[in-house]
Design an enzyme around this catalytic site. Structure first.
Site, PDB file in Angstrom:
ATOM      1  N   GLU A 132      48.091  50.540  39.222  1.00 46.46           N
ATOM      2  CA  GLU A 132      46.708  50.116  39.443  1.00 46.46           C
ATOM      3  C   GLU A 132      46.739  48.852  40.286  1.00 46.46           C
ATOM      4  O   GLU A 132      47.807  48.326  40.615  1.00 46.46           O
ATOM      5  CB  GLU A 132      45.980  49.891  38.106  1.00 46.46           C
ATOM      6  N   HIS A 252      33.939  45.412  38.163  1.00 43.60           N
ATOM      7  CA  HIS A 252      34.822  46.505  38.543  1.00 43.60           C
ATOM      8  C   HIS A 252      34.391  47.012  39.907  1.00 43.60           C
ATOM      9  O   HIS A 252      33.209  47.277  40.139  1.00 43.60           O
ATOM     10  CB  HIS A 252      34.789  47.635  37.520  1.00 43.60           C
ATOM     11  N   ARG A 301      41.381  43.147  41.606  1.00 40.31           N
ATOM     12  CA  ARG A 301      39.998  43.617  41.558  1.00 40.31           C
ATOM     13  C   ARG A 301      39.007  42.694  42.240  1.00 40.31           C
ATOM     14  O   ARG A 301      38.038  43.159  42.841  1.00 40.31           O
ATOM     15  CB  ARG A 301      39.588  43.844  40.094  1.00 40.31           C
ATOM     16  N   HIS A 362      32.050  44.262  34.414  1.00 40.87           N
ATOM     17  CA  HIS A 362      33.043  45.052  33.701  1.00 40.87           C
ATOM     18  C   HIS A 362      33.725  44.307  32.567  1.00 40.87           C
ATOM     19  O   HIS A 362      33.789  44.811  31.449  1.00 40.87           O
ATOM     20  CB  HIS A 362      34.094  45.543  34.706  1.00 40.87           C
ATOM     21  N   ARG A 397      41.278  39.104  35.494  1.00 42.13           N
ATOM     22  CA  ARG A 397      42.192  39.927  34.706  1.00 42.13           C
ATOM     23  C   ARG A 397      42.923  40.944  35.575  1.00 42.13           C
ATOM     24  O   ARG A 397      42.308  41.636  36.384  1.00 42.13           O
ATOM     25  CB  ARG A 397      41.409  40.664  33.618  1.00 42.13           C
TER      26      ARG A 397
END
Length: 569
Positions: A132, A252, A301, A362, A397
């Site tokens: 990811e 997100h 992200r 998110h 994060r």
């Protein structure tokens, strides 16, 4: 009500508790963090009660699609996982907290498997790992293709049932109880519907573990379930605890775009889709992330969300696209069945057309400030999972670190509670809470205020922020706060106590803190993007913003001297 120690003396307007039970530990929340903490406490011989706002499996954990990150693969190491986490955290991670996460993480995942969780495996029977955003290695373990959270939740709920842990479902926790010395003495809660306990009651316990999840419902569009209204952070603030880094809300990048008027929980399109080779494109099919970062679509992200929004602003578009048509039917149906079903339910077929996406709220990287054992600044009050700020996530994060953090720090909390109880004598006397006050200390907001808060936050404190937008949001939130206060103080009026009014009041509390911190941080860092302060400023802002609630319900805001957190004790 006397106020000692850190207590503010503030509580929500609610009826006095009509019933009470006692325990050694009360765990608030039933996601991966809460149920792991509860199971470990019970295994240590502690009488444990789990309180959850809906059903045991209704929290944010079951919505987690991508997976759980840990250095489980050949050639991967905790040190590499640490490096990726520190990069994503943009200079504000607590390195020791991250080291705990990545070194204890692999064994914590193995214990989760021994509890009954089944992860997807390859042809040799080894755990299948994917990538990811922000990860330089394949280290994401997943289950059911894209249903990892649901599998983790299933395993933990079944373990709780098998152990016979006492649970109270459909219960909104209201406030922390404290004894005469200001130590934790339990919680008050409201049980909805008919059951063994109804209405407002109390669980008396010397240790309370907050695992209440996030606060995504403070924004109009979010991936969070409707129960994610910041209740744990608001409770902790009223109890006198410190919160930190609340300005760092991760949006997100790829949430299914359902139209400009869509509100509430939106379907997530997991980062793992990009990890398997999907491309971000604009309406002309141009891959706009190429050249913006070495990892392109798999950048952290915050970078991807900014890239998407920047392209939207350049083109005057409401959304971008995620193109995975080249996956083919077999991969979509077996690797991403949940996402495929969600897309098709909304009239999109990913096999034949790109998926319209846009960023949505998110994950809260900040929360109730804790130390390495999950202890907050209030004695006896612990926090883990999304409600906590352990220092692991910093300003942003890293993908799939959230489930791992919940596992690792929940285990640490349980070990600390067990050690403290052994030192003081197992099943020591439950502290007596101070008498419940007769007069309300905190006015309640009308239920419809929730939607006003969401609009204010989306417009003023969303992905892209500025001094102007944040000042406007602060003014509007303050008016809601002042109007409610004046109505109570001048006319004795407040909204009727109930779940809707308690939730709206909690949302306003966390919204005010988030905006205050975002206004103060005059830089762009991680998922905090100030268009009027576009550069990262390590000289003045490589530090944390810490907020407490004063007894008069004003906010006490200060910054740490360095990027390190001061001790909680």
């Amino acid at each position: 009500m006397t106020s000692t120690g850190t207590s503010t003396g503030i509580r929500l307007h609610a009826p006095a508790p009509g019933w009470a039970i006692s325990a050694d530990v009360v765990v608030v929340g039933s996601g991966v963090a809460g149920l792991t903490a509860a199971l470990r406490c019970e295994a240590a011989g502690l009488t444990t009660v789990v309180v959850t706002k809906a059903r045991l499996d209704d929290g944010s954990t079951r919505w987690a699609q991508g997976g759980i990150a840990a250095a489980l693969g050949e050639g991967d190491t905790p040190e590499q996982h640490l490096d990726d986490t520190l990069v994503a955290g943009a200079g504000l991670c607590d390195e020791e907290a991250v080291r705990i996460l990545v070194t204890e993480g692999p064994d914590a995942v193995r214990r989760l498997i021994s509890t009954g969780a089944h992860f997807d495996t390859d042809g040799e029977g080894d755990i299948h790992l994917t990538r990811e955003g922000g990860h330089h290695r394949r280290r994401i373990a997943h289950a059911g293709g894209d249903a990892t959270g649901a599998e983790v939740s299933r395993a933990l709920v079944e373990a709780v049932d098998a152990r016979g842990l006492r649970t109270i479902e459909n219960a909104l926790v209201l406030d922390l109880l404290t004894d005469a010395e200001g130590r934790t003495a339990g919680v008050t809660l409201h049980v909805m519907g008919e059951g063994q306990h109804d209405g407002v009651g109390a669980v008396h316990a010397p240790a309370v573990v907050l695992a209440t999840g996030g606060m995504g419902q403070v924004f109009s569009a979010t991936t969070n379930p409707s129960v994610s209204t910041g209740d744990g952070v608001a409770l902790a603030l009223r109890a006198g605890a410190e919160v930190s880094d609340l300005e760092f809300v991760q949006f997100h990048p790829t949430v299914l775009f359902l139209g400009p008027e869509a509100e509430g929980q939106q379907p997530l399109v997991s980062e793992a889709v990009r990890g398997e080779g999907a491309h971000l494109v604009d309406a002309d099919g141009v891959r706009f992330m190429v050249g913006q970062h070495e990892l392109a679509e798999l950048a952290p992200r915050d970078i991807v969300a900014k890239g998407i929004l920047r392209r939207m602003l350049e083109q005057g578009a409401e959304h971008m696209y995620l193109d995975a048509r080249h996956f083919g039917a077999d991969m979509w149906e077996h690797r991403f069945p949940t996402i495929l079903a969600a897309c098709r339910a909304n009239g999109i077929d990913p096999l034949t057309e790109p998926i319209p996406i846009a960023p949505a709220a998110h994950y809260a990287s900040g929360g109730v400030r804790t130390d390495a054992l999950g202890r907050t600044t209030v004695p006896g009050l612990y926090a883990c999972g999304e409600v906590a700020c352990t220092g692991v996530h910093g300003a942003n994060r890293l993908a799939s670190n959230s489930l791992l953090e919940g596992l690792v720090y929940a285990e640490r909390i349980a070990a600390d509670i067990a050690a403290a109880r052994a030192e003081n004598g197992l099943h020591a006397r439950v502290p007596a809470p101070v008498p419940y006050p007769e007069t309300p200390a905190h006015p309640l907001l009308a239920p419809e205020t929730r939607f006003a808060i969401q609009r204010i936050m989306t417009e003023g404190a969303g992905v892209l922020r500025s001094e102007e937008s944040l000042a406007r949001a602060a003014e509007q939130l303050q008016k809601l706060h002042t109007d409610a206060r004046d109505a109570l103080e001048e006319h004795g009026k407040t909204a009727e106590p109930g779940v809707d009014t308690w939730e709206a009041t909690n949302l306003l509390c966390v919204a005010r803190v988030l905006v205050a911190a975002a206004r103060l941080r005059e830089e762009t860092r991680g998922c905090h993007w100030r268009e009027d302060r576009a550069e990262r400023d390590d000289t003045d802002w490589r530090r944390h913003i810490v907020v407490r609630l004063n007894p008069d319900r004003s906010l006490a805001v200060h910054t740490t001297d360095t990027a390190d957190f001061p001790p909680t004790r």
